[in-house]
Design a protein around this motif. Structure first.
Motif, PDB file in Angstrom:
ATOM      1  N   ALA A  74     -44.087  44.659  -0.334  1.00 26.53           N
ATOM      2  CA  ALA A  74     -42.664  44.534  -0.017  1.00 26.53           C
ATOM      3  C   ALA A  74     -42.435  43.539   1.119  1.00 26.53           C
ATOM      4  CB  ALA A  74     -42.091  45.899   0.337  1.00 26.53           C
ATOM      5  N   ILE A  75     -43.219  43.645   2.199  1.00 27.93           N
ATOM      6  CA  ILE A  75     -43.047  42.721   3.327  1.00 27.93           C
ATOM      7  C   ILE A  75     -43.424  41.305   2.914  1.00 27.93           C
ATOM      8  CG2 ILE A  75     -43.853  42.169   5.647  1.00 27.93           C
ATOM      9  CD1 ILE A  75     -44.120  45.106   6.203  1.00 27.93           C
ATOM     10  N   SER A  76     -44.498  41.142   2.150  1.00 25.85           N
ATOM     11  CA  SER A  76     -44.912  39.814   1.702  1.00 25.85           C
ATOM     12  C   SER A  76     -43.860  39.194   0.783  1.00 25.85           C
ATOM     13  CB  SER A  76     -46.261  39.913   0.984  1.00 25.85           C
ATOM     14  OG  SER A  76     -47.247  40.476   1.827  1.00 25.85           O
ATOM     15  N   ALA A  77     -43.325  39.994  -0.135  1.00 30.68           N
ATOM     16  CA  ALA A  77     -42.301  39.474  -1.043  1.00 30.68           C
ATOM     17  C   ALA A  77     -41.048  39.079  -0.271  1.00 30.68           C
ATOM     18  CB  ALA A  77     -41.966  40.527  -2.104  1.00 30.68           C
ATOM     19  N   THR A  78     -40.684  39.877   0.732  1.00 24.56           N
ATOM     20  CA  THR A  78     -39.516  39.535   1.553  1.00 24.56           C
ATOM     21  C   THR A  78     -39.738  38.229   2.300  1.00 24.56           C
ATOM     22  OG1 THR A  78     -39.015  41.894   1.832  1.00 24.56           O
ATOM     23  CG2 THR A  78     -38.004  40.359   3.384  1.00 24.56           C
ATOM     24  N   ALA A  79     -40.931  38.040   2.868  1.00 24.21           N
ATOM     25  CA  ALA A  79     -41.237  36.792   3.577  1.00 24.21           C
ATOM     26  C   ALA A  79     -41.194  35.599   2.618  1.00 24.21           C
ATOM     27  CB  ALA A  79     -42.614  36.895   4.236  1.00 24.21           C
ATOM     28  N   ALA A  80     -41.710  35.767   1.404  1.00 22.00           N
ATOM     29  CA  ALA A  80     -41.692  34.682   0.434  1.00 22.00           C
ATOM     30  C   ALA A  80     -40.269  34.331   0.023  1.00 22.00           C
ATOM     31  CB  ALA A  80     -42.525  35.068  -0.797  1.00 22.00           C
ATOM     32  N   VAL A  81     -39.440  35.356  -0.225  1.00 22.15           N
ATOM     33  CA  VAL A  81     -38.054  35.095  -0.613  1.00 22.15           C
ATOM     34  C   VAL A  81     -37.293  34.388   0.505  1.00 22.15           C
ATOM     35  CG1 VAL A  81     -35.867  36.209  -1.180  1.00 22.15           C
ATOM     36  CG2 VAL A  81     -37.957  36.978  -2.283  1.00 22.15           C
ATOM     37  N   TRP A 107     -42.571  23.368   1.911  1.00 22.00           N
ATOM     38  CA  TRP A 107     -43.510  24.186   1.131  1.00 22.00           C
ATOM     39  C   TRP A 107     -44.668  24.687   2.000  1.00 22.00           C
ATOM     40  CZ3 TRP A 107     -42.693  26.602  -3.099  1.00 22.00           C
ATOM     41  CH2 TRP A 107     -41.813  26.119  -4.059  1.00 22.00           C
ATOM     42  N   GLY A 108     -45.193  23.807   2.847  1.00 20.45           N
ATOM     43  CA  GLY A 108     -46.277  24.233   3.729  1.00 20.45           C
ATOM     44  C   GLY A 108     -45.837  25.306   4.711  1.00 20.45           C
ATOM     45  N   ALA A 109     -44.630  25.095   5.306  1.00 22.91           N
ATOM     46  CA  ALA A 109     -44.125  26.104   6.239  1.00 22.91           C
ATOM     47  C   ALA A 109     -43.838  27.413   5.521  1.00 22.91           C
ATOM     48  CB  ALA A 109     -42.853  25.579   6.913  1.00 22.91           C
ATOM     49  N   GLY A 110     -43.305  27.332   4.280  1.00 24.99           N
ATOM     50  CA  GLY A 110     -43.050  28.549   3.514  1.00 24.99           C
ATOM     51  C   GLY A 110     -44.327  29.305   3.188  1.00 24.99           C
ATOM     52  N   ALA A 111     -45.383  28.539   2.801  1.00 23.16           N
ATOM     53  CA  ALA A 111     -46.656  29.182   2.496  1.00 23.16           C
ATOM     54  C   ALA A 111     -47.249  29.839   3.737  1.00 23.16           C
ATOM     55  CB  ALA A 111     -47.634  28.162   1.917  1.00 23.16           C
ATOM     56  N   ALA A 112     -47.156  29.134   4.884  1.00 19.95           N
ATOM     57  CA  ALA A 112     -47.682  29.713   6.123  1.00 19.95           C
ATOM     58  C   ALA A 112     -46.892  30.956   6.522  1.00 19.95           C
ATOM     59  CB  ALA A 112     -47.634  28.673   7.242  1.00 19.95           C
ATOM     60  N   GLY A 113     -45.553  30.888   6.369  1.00 24.80           N
ATOM     61  CA  GLY A 113     -44.739  32.055   6.696  1.00 24.80           C
ATOM     62  C   GLY A 113     -45.027  33.233   5.785  1.00 24.80           C
ATOM     63  N   THR A 114     -45.236  32.928   4.490  1.00 22.07           N
ATOM     64  CA  THR A 114     -45.569  34.012   3.557  1.00 22.07           C
ATOM     65  C   THR A 114     -46.925  34.629   3.890  1.00 22.07           C
ATOM     66  OG1 THR A 114     -44.300  32.912   1.821  1.00 22.07           O
ATOM     67  CG2 THR A 114     -45.882  34.581   1.131  1.00 22.07           C
ATOM     68  N   ALA A 115     -47.909  33.779   4.222  1.00 27.23           N
ATOM     69  CA  ALA A 115     -49.231  34.304   4.596  1.00 27.23           C
ATOM     70  C   ALA A 115     -49.140  35.158   5.850  1.00 27.23           C
ATOM     71  CB  ALA A 115     -50.205  33.144   4.811  1.00 27.23           C
ATOM     72  N   LEU A 116     -48.348  34.681   6.832  1.00 24.11           N
ATOM     73  CA  LEU A 116     -48.175  35.474   8.052  1.00 24.11           C
ATOM     74  C   LEU A 116     -47.480  36.796   7.740  1.00 24.11           C
ATOM     75  CD1 LEU A 116     -48.408  35.707  11.115  1.00 24.11           C
ATOM     76  CD2 LEU A 116     -46.207  34.518  11.299  1.00 24.11           C
ATOM     77  N   GLY A 117     -46.481  36.740   6.835  1.00 28.26           N
ATOM     78  CA  GLY A 117     -45.819  37.977   6.423  1.00 28.26           C
ATOM     79  C   GLY A 117     -46.776  38.933   5.735  1.00 28.26           C
ATOM     80  N   CYS A 118     -47.697  38.376   4.925  1.00 35.75           N
ATOM     81  CA  CYS A 118     -48.704  39.232   4.269  1.00 35.75           C
ATOM     82  C   CYS A 118     -49.577  39.929   5.302  1.00 35.75           C
ATOM     83  CB  CYS A 118     -49.572  38.395   3.330  1.00 35.75           C
ATOM     84  SG  CYS A 118     -48.727  37.789   1.859  1.00 35.75           S
ATOM     85  N   VAL A 119     -50.031  39.148   6.304  1.00 37.99           N
ATOM     86  CA  VAL A 119     -50.899  39.740   7.327  1.00 37.99           C
ATOM     87  C   VAL A 119     -50.156  40.823   8.106  1.00 37.99           C
ATOM     88  CG1 VAL A 119     -52.179  39.251   9.450  1.00 37.99           C
ATOM     89  CG2 VAL A 119     -52.306  37.666   7.523  1.00 37.99           C
ATOM     90  N   VAL A 120     -48.923  40.499   8.517  1.00 39.69           N
ATOM     91  CA  VAL A 120     -48.136  41.488   9.262  1.00 39.69           C
ATOM     92  C   VAL A 120     -47.864  42.717   8.393  1.00 39.69           C
ATOM     93  CG1 VAL A 120     -45.914  41.924  10.369  1.00 39.69           C
ATOM     94  CG2 VAL A 120     -47.103  39.771  10.773  1.00 39.69           C
ATOM     95  N   GLY A 121     -47.528  42.472   7.110  1.00 38.15           N
ATOM     96  CA  GLY A 121     -47.269  43.595   6.206  1.00 38.15           C
ATOM     97  C   GLY A 121     -48.481  44.489   6.033  1.00 38.15           C
TER      98      GLY A 121
END
Length: 436
Positions: A10-17, A127-141
């Motif tokens: 859920a947190i990773s999907a939210t960060a990606a969106v 795209w790079g910033a989005g991927a990094a933000g999504t990865a960070l969201g995954c780790v935090v999630g």
């Protein structure tokens, strides 16, 4: 899928969106801003060119009625309006500006590839910033989910320990969130349950202790009665009362979890035979039995009261023989009382199985295990369920396994697992015995 995975996803999907939405908004805003700026610049140049041509000055920058002028812009200019148009139909994008000047259409044209390259570079950064933000969201999630899941798992494990009888189990109180409230509720429940069960055990044990002296006097007095059928009935009932009282006291001691095993090295087959003999001496019963390796099968059959003993693989075990015999006597007595003959006791390399051919154990016992003051071991409709409760408590003291099942062939089977107490140098060769 566990709660940890759900929270992490859920947190990773939210960060990606969020990353995609921000990227789309920035892209469109940048494209529109660049196009507006380039359009205003080119439109200003077009006005200057048209004014110069109207004054008779030919600067050579304007195109007169260009054949490749985009149709939408040409139609706009012929209608007497001035406009700017971005043509993306070719390999190289061009920005056009056109206006009507007398009978002719004056237009300006410039490449738009530099702005396009800037937008493409911006897209790559987004795209790079989005991927990094999504990865960070995954780790935090995952970290948040792991922390919450660990606390919930600890709560569930503590609740399970309480359900299994460990009334001293408690959870540490941390935080002020909903999980902390759950922790406080579990601890409060454990305190209340522990207090009620402790009071129940104390009352039961105190009653049994108070009855010990009068029951002993009753048994002594019954033994002094002259021989007769009424006297025999009185003695039998007095012995039953004394046995019930001793069972209640034993259950209270086992519930207190202060019992310790006095371990000795003994052959498991010998313990099984002793338990069968003790169980046969507690009650009558007709029918044959066979003992493994017995020289006089008929004599033992009568002595064992319809209990068959089979030693498939004997061996030495380091355990408390008194407690093992107590477990087996209770299991055999329950099988004889609530099952059907023949009752078979099978010794197989550290495992003892007691099986009868009766209606089997009830579903409540198979699901929740033995419970005191439940009638008849669940089968006969009589009794207090203390025998199996004592067997389970003694097995816990020994560290042995005790399982109940209804085999496919019918009947009920109780299995005592003492393989953890086997001696490495024990005799593993088995004897075989048959029933009559």
């Amino acid at each position: 899928m566990g709660l940890r995975a759900k929270i992490g996803i859920a947190i990773s999907a939210t960060a990606a969106v969020v990353a995609v939405l921000v990227g789309v908004l920035v892209h469109h805003h940048t494209v529109n801003a660049q196009l507006d700026l380039a359009g205003h610049t080119l439109d200003g140049r077009l006005q200057t060119t048209a004014q110069d041509r109207a004054a008779g000055i030919d600067t050579g920058r304007g195109l007169i009625n260009p054949p490749d002028l985009p149709r939408p812009l040409k139609a706009l200019a012929e209608g007497g309006r001035r406009g700017v148009y971005l043509d993306l139909s070719g390999r190289t994008p061009y920005l056009w500006a056109a206006t009507k000047l007398g009978p002719d259409v004056v237009a300006l044209k410039r490449p738009y590839d530099r702005e396009q390259q800037t937008i493409e570079a911006l897209d790559r950064m987004l795209w790079g910033a989005g991927a990094a933000g999504t990865a960070l969201g995954c780790v935090v999630g995952l970290l948040v989910a792991h922390r919450l899941g660990r606390r919930l798992t600890a709560s569930a494990a503590t609740a399970q320990r309480i359900a299994e009888g460990d009334l001293g189990a408690r959870l540490p109180r941390t935080g002020n969130d909903e999980i902390a409230q759950l922790t406080a509720a579990v601890n409060t429940m454990a305190e209340a349950l522990s207090g009620r069960l402790r009071a129940e055990r104390d009352v039961t044990a105190n009653i049994a202790h108070e009855l010990r002296t009068p029951v002993a006097g009753l048994v002594t007095a019954a033994g002094l009665l002259p021989p007769s059928r009424p006297a025999e009935m009185v003695r039998d009932r007095a012995e039953r009362v004394r046995g019930l009282m001793e069972d209640v006291l034993e259950v209270a001691r086992l519930d207190a979890r202060t019992e310790e095993a006095d371990r000795e090295v003994r052959p498991l087959g010998e313990l099984a035979h002793r338990a069968v003999a003790a169980a046969a001496g507690q009650g009558g019963g007709s029918g044959g039995a066979a003992s493994a390796g017995a020289g006089s099968g008929a004599a033992r059959a009568g002595a064992n009261g319809g209990i068959r003993v089979r030693v498939l693989a004997d061996g030495l075990v380091e355990t408390d023989p008194r407690r093992v015999e107590r477990i087996l006597v209770n299991l055999i007595s329950n099988a004889r009382r609530h099952g059907a003959a023949p009752v078979t006791v099978e010794v197989d390399d550290g495992v003892i199985r007691v099986r009868d051919t009766g209606p089997g154990f009830p579903e409540s016992l198979l699901t929740h295990g033995p419970q005191r003051f439940r009638t008849g071991g669940g089968r006969g409709g009589t009794g207090l369920g203390l025998g199996l409760t004592i067997a389970a408590g003694q097995a816990r003291v020994l560290g042995a396994g005790l399982a109940f099942a209804n085999p496919p062939g019918g009947g009920a089977q109780a299995t005592v697992d003492l393989r953890g107490a086997r001696c490495p140098d024990g005799d593993g060769s088995g004897e075989s015995g048959g029933g009559v």
